[in-house]
Design a protein around this motif. Structure first.
Motif, PDB file in Angstrom:
ATOM      1  N   ALA A  93       0.790  -1.222   0.000  1.00 59.75           N
ATOM      2  CA  ALA A  93       0.000   0.000   0.000  1.00 59.75           C
ATOM      3  C   ALA A  93       0.825   1.275   0.000  1.00 59.75           C
ATOM      4  CB  ALA A  93      -0.917   0.007   1.216  1.00 59.75           C
ATOM      5  N   VAL A  94       2.140   1.167   0.142  1.00 57.51           N
ATOM      6  CA  VAL A  94       2.953   2.377   0.252  1.00 57.51           C
ATOM      7  C   VAL A  94       3.973   2.494  -0.877  1.00 57.51           C
ATOM      8  CG1 VAL A  94       2.635   2.702   2.713  1.00 57.51           C
ATOM      9  CG2 VAL A  94       4.455   1.200   1.925  1.00 57.51           C
ATOM     10  N   GLY A  95       3.760   1.782  -1.977  1.00 60.52           N
ATOM     11  CA  GLY A  95       4.598   1.925  -3.153  1.00 60.52           C
ATOM     12  C   GLY A  95       6.045   1.543  -2.897  1.00 60.52           C
ATOM     13  N   PRO A  96       6.995   2.272  -3.479  1.00 60.48           N
ATOM     14  CA  PRO A  96       8.415   1.950  -3.309  1.00 60.48           C
ATOM     15  C   PRO A  96       8.859   1.938  -1.848  1.00 60.48           C
ATOM     16  CG  PRO A  96       8.116   3.527  -5.084  1.00 60.48           C
ATOM     17  CD  PRO A  96       6.790   3.397  -4.408  1.00 60.48           C
ATOM     18  N   MET A  97       8.172   2.702  -1.008  1.00 59.70           N
ATOM     19  CA  MET A  97       8.515   2.705   0.408  1.00 59.70           C
ATOM     20  C   MET A  97       8.324   1.327   1.037  1.00 59.70           C
ATOM     21  SD  MET A  97       6.885   5.045   3.444  1.00 59.70           S
ATOM     22  CE  MET A  97       6.902   6.490   2.377  1.00 59.70           C
ATOM     23  N   GLY A  98       7.424   0.518   0.452  1.00 58.93           N
ATOM     24  CA  GLY A  98       7.167  -0.812   0.991  1.00 58.93           C
ATOM     25  C   GLY A  98       8.407  -1.686   0.985  1.00 58.93           C
ATOM     26  N   ALA A  99       9.189  -1.613  -0.105  1.00 60.15           N
ATOM     27  CA  ALA A  99      10.412  -2.411  -0.180  1.00 60.15           C
ATOM     28  C   ALA A  99      11.405  -1.969   0.885  1.00 60.15           C
ATOM     29  CB  ALA A  99      11.023  -2.294  -1.572  1.00 60.15           C
ATOM     30  N   GLN A 100      11.498  -0.666   1.121  1.00 59.78           N
ATOM     31  CA  GLN A 100      12.395  -0.163   2.159  1.00 59.78           C
ATOM     32  C   GLN A 100      11.965  -0.635   3.534  1.00 59.78           C
ATOM     33  OE1 GLN A 100      12.467   4.088   1.724  1.00 59.78           O
ATOM     34  NE2 GLN A 100      12.958   4.007  -0.467  1.00 59.78           N
ATOM     35  N   LEU A 101      10.663  -0.591   3.798  1.00 58.72           N
ATOM     36  CA  LEU A 101      10.170  -1.047   5.093  1.00 58.72           C
ATOM     37  C   LEU A 101      10.382  -2.541   5.277  1.00 58.72           C
ATOM     38  CD1 LEU A 101       6.882   1.039   5.233  1.00 58.72           C
ATOM     39  CD2 LEU A 101       8.859   1.310   6.737  1.00 58.72           C
ATOM     40  N   ALA A 102      10.189  -3.305   4.206  1.00 64.28           N
ATOM     41  CA  ALA A 102      10.411  -4.746   4.292  1.00 64.28           C
ATOM     42  C   ALA A 102      11.869  -5.054   4.626  1.00 64.28           C
ATOM     43  CB  ALA A 102      10.002  -5.415   2.982  1.00 64.28           C
ATOM     44  N   GLN A 103      12.793  -4.254   4.093  1.00 64.16           N
ATOM     45  CA  GLN A 103      14.201  -4.451   4.413  1.00 64.16           C
ATOM     46  C   GLN A 103      14.504  -4.056   5.852  1.00 64.16           C
ATOM     47  OE1 GLN A 103      16.352  -2.196   1.453  1.00 64.16           O
ATOM     48  NE2 GLN A 103      16.086  -3.746  -0.138  1.00 64.16           N
ATOM     49  N   MET A 104      13.826  -3.034   6.357  1.00 65.16           N
ATOM     50  CA  MET A 104      14.024  -2.599   7.730  1.00 65.16           C
ATOM     51  C   MET A 104      13.524  -3.627   8.733  1.00 65.16           C
ATOM     52  SD  MET A 104      12.848   1.395   7.413  1.00 65.16           S
ATOM     53  CE  MET A 104      12.761   1.582   9.203  1.00 65.16           C
ATOM     54  N   TYR A 105      12.481  -4.388   8.343  1.00 68.43           N
ATOM     55  CA  TYR A 105      11.869  -5.365   9.248  1.00 68.43           C
ATOM     56  C   TYR A 105      11.847  -6.732   8.569  1.00 68.43           C
ATOM     57  CZ  TYR A 105      10.366  -1.080  11.554  1.00 68.43           C
ATOM     58  OH  TYR A 105      10.335   0.153  12.166  1.00 68.43           O
ATOM     59  N   LEU A 174       0.850   8.668  -1.840  1.00 71.48           N
ATOM     60  CA  LEU A 174       1.031   7.217  -1.820  1.00 71.48           C
ATOM     61  C   LEU A 174      -0.072   6.557  -2.640  1.00 71.48           C
ATOM     62  CD1 LEU A 174       1.932   6.762   1.962  1.00 71.48           C
ATOM     63  CD2 LEU A 174       3.497   6.736   0.010  1.00 71.48           C
ATOM     64  N   PRO A 175       0.107   5.277  -3.020  1.00 73.98           N
ATOM     65  CA  PRO A 175      -0.931   4.597  -3.791  1.00 73.98           C
ATOM     66  C   PRO A 175      -2.298   4.700  -3.114  1.00 73.98           C
ATOM     67  CG  PRO A 175       1.055   3.264  -3.745  1.00 73.98           C
ATOM     68  CD  PRO A 175       1.310   4.418  -2.812  1.00 73.98           C
ATOM     69  N   GLY A 176      -3.296   5.051  -3.899  1.00 75.98           N
ATOM     70  CA  GLY A 176      -4.640   5.226  -3.358  1.00 75.98           C
ATOM     71  C   GLY A 176      -4.915   6.618  -2.850  1.00 75.98           C
ATOM     72  N   GLY A 177      -3.899   7.460  -2.773  1.00 74.02           N
ATOM     73  CA  GLY A 177      -4.092   8.824  -2.322  1.00 74.02           C
ATOM     74  C   GLY A 177      -4.568   9.725  -3.448  1.00 74.02           C
ATOM     75  N   SER A 178      -5.222  10.821  -3.077  1.00 73.64           N
ATOM     76  CA  SER A 178      -5.730  11.766  -4.077  1.00 73.64           C
ATOM     77  C   SER A 178      -5.904  13.121  -3.412  1.00 73.64           C
ATOM     78  CB  SER A 178      -7.072  11.286  -4.648  1.00 73.64           C
ATOM     79  OG  SER A 178      -7.736  12.330  -5.339  1.00 73.64           O
ATOM     80  N   THR A 179      -5.210  14.128  -3.918  1.00 70.85           N
ATOM     81  CA  THR A 179      -5.370  15.473  -3.377  1.00 70.85           C
ATOM     82  C   THR A 179      -6.791  15.982  -3.603  1.00 70.85           C
ATOM     83  OG1 THR A 179      -3.032  15.963  -3.738  1.00 70.85           O
ATOM     84  CG2 THR A 179      -4.515  17.839  -3.483  1.00 70.85           C
ATOM     85  N   GLU A 180      -7.346  15.719  -4.781  1.00 75.94           N
ATOM     86  CA  GLU A 180      -8.706  16.167  -5.080  1.00 75.94           C
ATOM     87  C   GLU A 180      -9.712  15.551  -4.106  1.00 75.94           C
ATOM     88  OE1 GLU A 180     -11.916  16.219  -8.798  1.00 75.94           O
ATOM     89  OE2 GLU A 180      -9.911  15.366  -9.078  1.00 75.94           O
ATOM     90  N   GLU A 181      -9.579  14.238  -3.873  1.00 70.52           N
ATOM     91  CA  GLU A 181     -10.497  13.582  -2.944  1.00 70.52           C
ATOM     92  C   GLU A 181     -10.278  14.064  -1.514  1.00 70.52           C
ATOM     93  OE1 GLU A 181     -11.702   9.348  -4.919  1.00 70.52           O
ATOM     94  OE2 GLU A 181      -9.919   9.377  -3.651  1.00 70.52           O
ATOM     95  N   MET A 182      -9.025  14.326  -1.133  1.00 68.12           N
ATOM     96  CA  MET A 182      -8.750  14.829   0.207  1.00 68.12           C
ATOM     97  C   MET A 182      -9.425  16.181   0.423  1.00 68.12           C
ATOM     98  SD  MET A 182      -7.328  14.518   3.186  1.00 68.12           S
ATOM     99  CE  MET A 182      -5.832  13.530   3.328  1.00 68.12           C
ATOM    100  N   MET A 183      -9.302  17.070  -0.545  1.00 75.13           N
ATOM    101  CA  MET A 183      -9.934  18.379  -0.402  1.00 75.13           C
ATOM    102  C   MET A 183     -11.453  18.244  -0.296  1.00 75.13           C
ATOM    103  SD  MET A 183      -7.503  20.571  -0.197  1.00 75.13           S
ATOM    104  CE  MET A 183      -6.506  19.302   0.609  1.00 75.13           C
ATOM    105  N   ALA A 184     -12.027  17.333  -1.076  1.00 74.25           N
ATOM    106  CA  ALA A 184     -13.471  17.118  -1.007  1.00 74.25           C
ATOM    107  C   ALA A 184     -13.872  16.548   0.352  1.00 74.25           C
ATOM    108  CB  ALA A 184     -13.918  16.185  -2.123  1.00 74.25           C
TER     109      ALA A 184
END
Length: 230
Positions: A93-105, A174-184
């Motif tokens: 759910a967090v895109g490229p950050m997911g691989a980094q987190l998987a390496q951390m843990y 991040l994946p699934g995020g949307s500035t337009e939807e957040m503002m709404a």
């Protein structure tokens, strides 16, 4: 009403315990990384009995401990259906950050709790002697929600997850995020609330809708829809 919070893990995610009072059933909201010890302390100190875990969204910093907490007390997790997949695969759910987190843990694995219930927009939940209204607020994730309620003396409060912070809002890149939807979501679901509504965010200190309406640079200038009331 009893509302207690503590910051869990390296992400300092606010985990909330809400109950009608000491010695009563309670709900747990967003049990993040290493939240179990903090929850045990709060629950034991107030002699509470957990009946459910509510998740404002599926990011791992908010649901890290949901399975051991739920399965340990044989209680359900509640999550919006669009974020349910994150319970078993939060790295996705967090895109490229997911691989980094998987390496951390290394070796860290997630799975759904044994019992999962889904949250619907506008639903009124009756749990632990409490009534909470669910508002779907996509923007940070597709399945982000907030929970509206009020104390016994009718003071409104909002458990906001990562939709609204003091002076900021949740990230939308991040994946699934949307500035337009957040503002709404902010315009139609948050700014319609009374200014004295206490906002209990997913990270950082408590604030109010009125304070954020006046001072939050991401919120100022948004025109709210006709008012709603708790």
């Amino acid at each position: 009403m009893l509302v207690e919070a503590f910051a869990a893990g390296v992400f300092e995610t606010n985990c909330y315990v809400v109950a009608p009072g000491p010695g009563e059933p309670c709900i747990v909201v967003d049990p993040g990384q290493d939240a179990e010890d903090g929850l045990r302390e709060v629950i034991a100190r107030h002699k509470l009995t957990p009946v459910a875990v509510l998740l404002t969204h599926g990011h791992m910093d908010h649901m890290w401990s949901v399975t051991p907490v739920c399965d340990g007390d044989d209680i359900p997790a509640w999550i919006h259906p669009e974020d349910r997949f994150m319970l078993a695969d939060p790295f996705k759910a967090v895109g490229p950050m997911g691989a980094q987190l998987a390496q951390m843990y290394p070796g860290l694995e997630f799975r759904e709790p044994r019992s999962v219930e889904v949250l619907d927009d506008g639903a009124d939940l009756e749990l632990a002697g409490l009534r909470l209204t669910v508002d779907h607020t996509p923007g940070h994730t597709r399945g982000s929600v907030v929970f509206r309620s009020a104390t016994e003396d009718d003071r409104p409060f909002l458990i906001a997850g990562d939709t609204l912070f003091q002076g900021s809002i949740g990230r939308t890149d991040l994946p699934g995020g949307s500035t337009e939807e957040m503002m709404a979501s902010l315009r139609d679901k948050i700014l319609t609330l009374p200014d004295d509504t206490a906002v209990l965010p997913g990270h950082g200190p408590m604030t109010t809708v009125g304070q954020e309406r006046d001072s939050n640079p991401f919120v100022r200038g948004l025109t709210s829809a006709p008012g709603r009331h708790l």
